[in-house]
Design a protein around this motif. Structure first.
Motif, short mmCIF file in Angstrom:
data_model
loop_
_atom_site.label_atom_id
_atom_site.label_comp_id
_atom_site.label_asym_id
_atom_site.label_seq_id
_atom_site.Cartn_x
_atom_site.Cartn_y
_atom_site.Cartn_z
N THR A 135 0.83 -1.21 0.00
CA THR A 135 0.00 0.00 0.00
C THR A 135 0.86 1.26 0.00
N ILE A 136 1.90 1.25 0.80
CA ILE A 136 2.79 2.43 0.86
C ILE A 136 3.48 2.64 -0.48
N LYS A 194 3.81 6.38 -5.44
CA LYS A 194 4.07 6.63 -6.86
C LYS A 194 3.12 7.70 -7.36
N PRO A 195 3.61 8.63 -8.20
CA PRO A 195 2.70 9.64 -8.76
C PRO A 195 1.72 8.98 -9.72
#
Length: 70
Positions: A26-27, A32-33
């Motif tokens: 999840t992190i 990520k953009p």
């Protein structure tokens, strides 16, 4: 932050390996953009209403020719 410091730590509870993997996944995904969405296609009807794409240019008698069919 040094290379020895962890990026995050669990301060309460004892998560399983699967729970830690889900947290790390999840992190990573959230950090990520987001990719820019693809532009939507413009219909011919909308394209004809745009001043830059209507085929008329500024100049002498432009106001007169703007009312004429192409």
């Amino acid at each position: 932050m040094s290379a020895e410091e962890p990026l995050f730590r669990v301060v309460r509870g004892t998560p399983t390996a699967e729970e830690l993997a889900a947290l790390v996944g999840t992190i990573v995904v959230r950090s990520k953009p987001a990719a820019a969405p693809a532009p939507l296609p413009v219909s011919a009807w909308a394209r004809g209403a745009r001043p830059a794409n209507n085929g008329h240019t500024a100049g002498p008698n432009a106001w007169r020719t703007s009312g004429l069919p192409r």
